[in-house]
Design a protein around this motif. Structure first.
Motif, PDB file in Angstrom:
ATOM      1  N   VAL A 117       0.815  -1.211   0.000  1.00  0.00           N
ATOM      2  CA  VAL A 117       0.000   0.000   0.000  1.00  0.00           C
ATOM      3  C   VAL A 117       0.852   1.266   0.000  1.00  0.00           C
ATOM      4  O   VAL A 117       0.312   2.371  -0.108  1.00  0.00           O
ATOM      5  N   LEU A 118       2.166   1.132   0.116  1.00  0.00           N
ATOM      6  CA  LEU A 118       3.032   2.305   0.094  1.00  0.00           C
ATOM      7  C   LEU A 118       3.155   2.850  -1.318  1.00  0.00           C
ATOM      8  O   LEU A 118       3.084   2.106  -2.293  1.00  0.00           O
ATOM      9  N   SER A 119       3.373   4.152  -1.430  1.00  0.00           N
ATOM     10  CA  SER A 119       3.584   4.752  -2.746  1.00  0.00           C
ATOM     11  C   SER A 119       4.990   4.450  -3.240  1.00  0.00           C
ATOM     12  O   SER A 119       5.896   4.158  -2.454  1.00  0.00           O
ATOM     13  N   VAL A 120       5.181   4.545  -4.549  1.00  0.00           N
ATOM     14  CA  VAL A 120       6.494   4.272  -5.126  1.00  0.00           C
ATOM     15  C   VAL A 120       7.522   5.283  -4.619  1.00  0.00           C
ATOM     16  O   VAL A 120       8.707   4.956  -4.479  1.00  0.00           O
ATOM     17  N   THR A 121       7.093   6.493  -4.303  1.00  0.00           N
ATOM     18  CA  THR A 121       8.020   7.506  -3.790  1.00  0.00           C
ATOM     19  C   THR A 121       8.593   7.093  -2.446  1.00  0.00           C
ATOM     20  O   THR A 121       9.806   7.179  -2.214  1.00  0.00           O
ATOM     21  N   THR A 124      10.973   3.911  -2.922  1.00  0.00           N
ATOM     22  CA  THR A 124      12.282   4.214  -3.499  1.00  0.00           C
ATOM     23  C   THR A 124      13.136   5.054  -2.551  1.00  0.00           C
ATOM     24  O   THR A 124      14.365   4.896  -2.520  1.00  0.00           O
ATOM     25  N   LEU A 125      12.516   5.932  -1.761  1.00  0.00           N
ATOM     26  CA  LEU A 125      13.268   6.712  -0.784  1.00  0.00           C
ATOM     27  C   LEU A 125      13.909   5.797   0.257  1.00  0.00           C
ATOM     28  O   LEU A 125      15.091   5.938   0.593  1.00  0.00           O
ATOM     29  N   VAL A 126      13.128   4.829   0.742  1.00  0.00           N
ATOM     30  CA  VAL A 126      13.651   3.886   1.734  1.00  0.00           C
ATOM     31  C   VAL A 126      14.811   3.085   1.160  1.00  0.00           C
ATOM     32  O   VAL A 126      15.877   2.946   1.795  1.00  0.00           O
ATOM     33  N   TRP A 127      14.644   2.568  -0.036  1.00  0.00           N
ATOM     34  CA  TRP A 127      15.667   1.705  -0.601  1.00  0.00           C
ATOM     35  C   TRP A 127      16.881   2.472  -1.122  1.00  0.00           C
ATOM     36  O   TRP A 127      17.981   1.918  -1.200  1.00  0.00           O
ATOM     37  N   TRP A 170       8.400  -4.529  -2.493  1.00  0.00           N
ATOM     38  CA  TRP A 170       7.216  -3.685  -2.571  1.00  0.00           C
ATOM     39  C   TRP A 170       5.978  -4.483  -2.997  1.00  0.00           C
ATOM     40  O   TRP A 170       4.879  -4.280  -2.475  1.00  0.00           O
ATOM     41  N   CYS A 171       6.135  -5.397  -3.946  1.00  0.00           N
ATOM     42  CA  CYS A 171       4.982  -6.038  -4.588  1.00  0.00           C
ATOM     43  C   CYS A 171       4.667  -7.440  -4.093  1.00  0.00           C
ATOM     44  O   CYS A 171       3.728  -8.060  -4.595  1.00  0.00           O
ATOM     45  N   ILE A 172       5.430  -7.975  -3.155  1.00  0.00           N
ATOM     46  CA  ILE A 172       5.256  -9.365  -2.757  1.00  0.00           C
ATOM     47  C   ILE A 172       3.901  -9.620  -2.093  1.00  0.00           C
ATOM     48  O   ILE A 172       3.400 -10.756  -2.084  1.00  0.00           O
ATOM     49  N   GLN A 230       5.362  -2.594 -17.023  1.00  0.00           N
ATOM     50  CA  GLN A 230       5.083  -1.164 -16.929  1.00  0.00           C
ATOM     51  C   GLN A 230       6.006  -0.455 -15.933  1.00  0.00           C
ATOM     52  O   GLN A 230       5.667   0.588 -15.395  1.00  0.00           O
ATOM     53  N   LEU A 231       7.165  -1.020 -15.699  1.00  0.00           N
ATOM     54  CA  LEU A 231       8.150  -0.414 -14.799  1.00  0.00           C
ATOM     55  C   LEU A 231       8.408   1.039 -15.164  1.00  0.00           C
ATOM     56  O   LEU A 231       8.701   1.355 -16.314  1.00  0.00           O
ATOM     57  N   PHE A 232       8.309   1.926 -14.161  1.00  0.00           N
ATOM     58  CA  PHE A 232       8.560   3.347 -14.424  1.00  0.00           C
ATOM     59  C   PHE A 232       9.095   4.077 -13.194  1.00  0.00           C
ATOM     60  O   PHE A 232      10.191   4.638 -13.218  1.00  0.00           O
ATOM     61  N   GLY A 233       8.331   4.065 -12.124  1.00  0.00           N
ATOM     62  CA  GLY A 233       8.655   4.918 -10.973  1.00  0.00           C
ATOM     63  C   GLY A 233       9.977   4.587 -10.320  1.00  0.00           C
ATOM     64  O   GLY A 233      10.728   5.493  -9.931  1.00  0.00           O
TER      65      GLY A 233
END
Length: 295
Positions: A117-121, A124-127, A170-172, A230-233
Motif C-alpha cells: 500500500v506504500l507509494s512508489v516515492t 524508493t526513498l527507503v531503498w 514492494w509487490c510481494i 510497466q516499470l517506471f517509478g
C-alpha cells in the motif's frame, strides 16, 4: 410458468443492458478511445502543439533503428525475468508458511502486505537509503564485516538487480494474498487423506497443493508480467535510467520522448510496441497454462 412474450423479452433485454451501460461507457472512454487515439498518433508526426502530418510506419522503422530504444526493450525484459519468477515463488512460499489459523500468522500477513500500500516515492526513498554507497544500510553492514561497500545504483551490472529487489519487496504482498486465498479453498479432506497415507510434505505439495492452485499460479504470473512490464517509478526515482541507460525501461523512454522531447508520435509508436509485448507475453502464458490443464 408461461414464457415471456417477444415484446416483454425485448424489454427485459434492454433493462439488463442498462446495468452494463455504465461499465461500457467507462471502458470505451478510458480504454478503447485512448488505445485508438494512440494507434493513430503513432502513424503521425505530432508534438504538444498539434499534428504535422501522416507518416505511416516511419516512427516504427525509426524505433527499431534506435539503439537507446532497443536497450530499453532489453532492460524491460531483463527486469521482468528478474522479478516475475521470484514474486511467484516467494509469494507462494510465504502463503504456504502463513496459511495457518494463528495470531502470529495473521500479524505476519499484515506486515508483508503492508508494503504493497506504500507509494512508489516512499519505497524508493527507503531503498535509496539502503543502497547509498557511503552511509547506507548495506554499506554499514559491509564495513562491519570487513568488506568494501558497493555502489549498487552506480554500477551498470548491479543497478537493475537492485531495482528488482526493491520491487519484489514492494509487490510481494499481492501474490501472497492471492495464493493464500487459493490455498484456503483446497479441501482439507485431501490433506487428511494424505496424512493417513503417510505422504511426505514434498509429495503433498506436488501432488495436492500445486495442482489445486495451478490456475491461481497462472493468474499471478499473468498479473505480474503485465505490472512489471510497466516499470517506471523505481528507475525514474532511483537512477534516472542510468548508469549509461542500464536501467531505462520502455515506459520511461515513452515519458521522456513524449513529455521532454515533445515527440508524441514517436512516443506513441513506442507505447504500441509495449502494448504488443505485454499482450504477447500474457497470451503466451495463458496458452501454456491452458495446455498444461488440458493434459
Amino acid at each position: 410458468m408461461a414464457s415471456l412474450t417477444p415484446r416483454r423479452r425485448r424489454a427485459t433485454d434492454w433493462t439488463n443492458a442498462l446495468f452494463v451501460l455504465p461499465y461500457l461507457i467507462v471502458f470505451v472512454a478510458m480504454i478503447v478511445v485512448p488505445l485508438a487515439w494512440g494507434m493513430w498518433l503513432s502513424t503521425t508526426k505530432s508534438d504538444l502543439f498539434g499534428t504535422e502530418g501522416f507518416v505511416g510506419l516511419t516512427n516504427f522503422v525509426r524505433l527499431f533503428g534506435d539503439p537507446i530504444f532497443l536497450q530499453t526493450v532489453w532492460n524491460t525484459f531483463y527486469f521482468v525475468l528478474l522479478t516475475v519468477p521470484l514474486l511467484a515463488v516467494l509469494g507462494l512460499a510465504l502463503a504456504l508458511v502463513l496459511n495457518r489459523q494463528a495470531r502470529w500468522a495473521a500479524v505476519l500477513r499484515t506486515i508483508f502486505f503492508a508494503s504493497t500500500v506504500l507509494s512508489v516515492t516512499v519505497v524508493t526513498l527507503v531503498w535509496r537509503l539502503v543502497f547509498l554507497p557511503d552511509s547506507g544500510l548495506l554499506s554499514v553492514v559491509t564495513r562491519a564485516l570487513g568488506g568494501t561497500p558497493i555502489a549498487f545504483l552506480n554500477d551498470e551490472t548491479l543497478a537493475m538487480p537492485a531495482i528488482a529487489i526493491t520491487t519484489i519487496w514492494w509487490c510481494i504482498g499481492l501474490p501472497m494474498v492471492l495464493f493464500l486465498a487459493a490455498l484456503q479453498q483446497v479441501p482439507r479432506a485431501l490433506y487428511e487423506a494424505a496424512a493417513l497415507d503417510n505422504a511426505s510434505r514434498w509429495r503433498t505439495l506436488t501432488r495436492i497443493t500445486l495442482p489445486a492452485i495451478r490456475r491461481t499460479f497462472a493468474l499471478v504470473i499473468i498479473i505480474e508480467v503485465i505490472l512489471q512490464f510497466q516499470l517506471f517509478g523505481q528507475p525514474q526515482l532511483m537512477t534516472l535510467g542510468g548508469p549509461n541507460n542500464a536501467t531505462r525501461p520502455i515506459v520511461l523512454f515513452i515519458y521522456e520522448t513524449g513529455w521532454r522531447q515533445w515527440e508524441l508520435g514517436y512516443a506513441s509508436a513506442a507505447a504500441q510496441v509495449l502494448f504488443a509485448m505485454i499482450l504477447i507475453a500474457a497470451m503466451v502464458q495463458y496458452w501454456l497454462s491452458s495446455r498444461r490443464e488440458a493434459r
